[in-house]
Design a protein around this motif. Sequence first.
Motif, short mmCIF file in Angstrom:
data_model
loop_
_atom_site.label_atom_id
_atom_site.label_comp_id
_atom_site.label_asym_id
_atom_site.label_seq_id
_atom_site.Cartn_x
_atom_site.Cartn_y
_atom_site.Cartn_z
N CYS A 85 0.85 -1.19 0.00
CA CYS A 85 0.00 0.00 0.00
C CYS A 85 0.88 1.24 0.00
O CYS A 85 1.82 1.34 0.81
N ARG A 86 0.57 2.19 -0.90
CA ARG A 86 1.35 3.43 -1.00
C ARG A 86 0.93 4.46 0.04
O ARG A 86 1.60 5.47 0.23
N GLU A 87 -0.19 4.21 0.70
CA GLU A 87 -0.70 5.12 1.73
C GLU A 87 -0.74 4.38 3.07
O GLU A 87 -0.74 3.14 3.11
N PRO A 88 -0.79 5.10 4.15
CA PRO A 88 -0.90 4.43 5.45
C PRO A 88 -2.16 3.58 5.54
O PRO A 88 -3.23 3.98 5.09
N LEU A 89 -2.03 2.40 6.10
CA LEU A 89 -3.17 1.51 6.23
C LEU A 89 -4.17 2.06 7.25
O LEU A 89 -3.81 2.67 8.25
N VAL A 90 -5.44 1.80 7.00
CA VAL A 90 -6.52 2.22 7.89
C VAL A 90 -7.07 0.97 8.55
O VAL A 90 -7.50 0.03 7.87
N VAL A 91 -7.06 0.95 9.87
CA VAL A 91 -7.51 -0.21 10.63
C VAL A 91 -8.73 0.20 11.44
O VAL A 91 -8.75 1.26 12.09
N ASP A 92 -9.78 -0.63 11.41
CA ASP A 92 -10.96 -0.35 12.22
C ASP A 92 -11.65 -1.66 12.56
O ASP A 92 -11.22 -2.75 12.16
N GLN A 93 -12.74 -1.54 13.30
CA GLN A 93 -13.52 -2.71 13.73
C GLN A 93 -14.95 -2.50 13.26
O GLN A 93 -15.75 -1.86 13.94
N PRO A 94 -15.30 -3.03 12.11
CA PRO A 94 -16.61 -2.73 11.54
C PRO A 94 -17.76 -3.49 12.18
O PRO A 94 -18.93 -3.09 12.05
#
Length: 265
Positions: A85-94
């Motif tokens: 990924c060229r951008e920072p990864l986005v982590v969440d809890q859906p």
Amino acid sequence: MKHPLHMLCRPHDLLLAHALLRGLLVGLLITPSWAAVPAKPVATAVPPLAALQMSVKNWVAQSKKVTIEQVSLAPLDARVKVLACREPLVVDQPFASDETIRVRCSQPVWQQFVRVSVAVKAPVTFVSARTLPPAEPAKRWVLVASMPLQRGMMLNETHVQRAQVDTPVMPVNVLEEASEVLHAEVVRDVRPGVPLRSHDIRPAVLVKRGQMVLLSVGQAQGFQISARVEALQDGRFGEQIKLKNRDSGRELSGRVQGPNQVAGL
């Protein structure tokens, strides 16, 4: 005056113009090297899968207030390929479940779901001293008065007994054996059950000056001679005193062994 066109039509000028035109065409056909080589992708120091796993662990550790070592990830499907990924990864809890974490990338666009588990450490229990049962006090066998003891009383084994007493309330120089009070007298009044101390007693006067005492010479189990003699001194147990044979007038020495009893030296 000649027209400029006529000047260019001269053979020499025509050759020069042809050379310039040829050079211009060749320059248009050659592309500079910097424009022809495509940009190389920037190599990432961390593999895509490792970057995804580390991002998930950091996010879970921060959100759950645990250490990274407590976070475990379930292996991804071997058929799933994680792209860089060229951008920072986005982590969440859906979802409502704490076990499913989503990881998204905006360039290129993709998302992955990772199952996680958190190992809960056993809480350290601090027990307050107030909640602990009181410790049993240490006890010690000592000598106590078995009856009221009055000052000046001559002691023997019947006046004392051994008993267990708590160590914190133990008096100083307490006596422990009944043999320690033999041939002793009390120097102060002592109540029953009170431990006896060394300064509560003193050796009693067993022989008094002017009294007739029994003088023994020899071994008690063997040959022994006894005689009645006069004590010239007061004597306590174990003390050496002077004696006198009234019949012969001879002075002797002996060691006090009991009430009105002296062993010859």
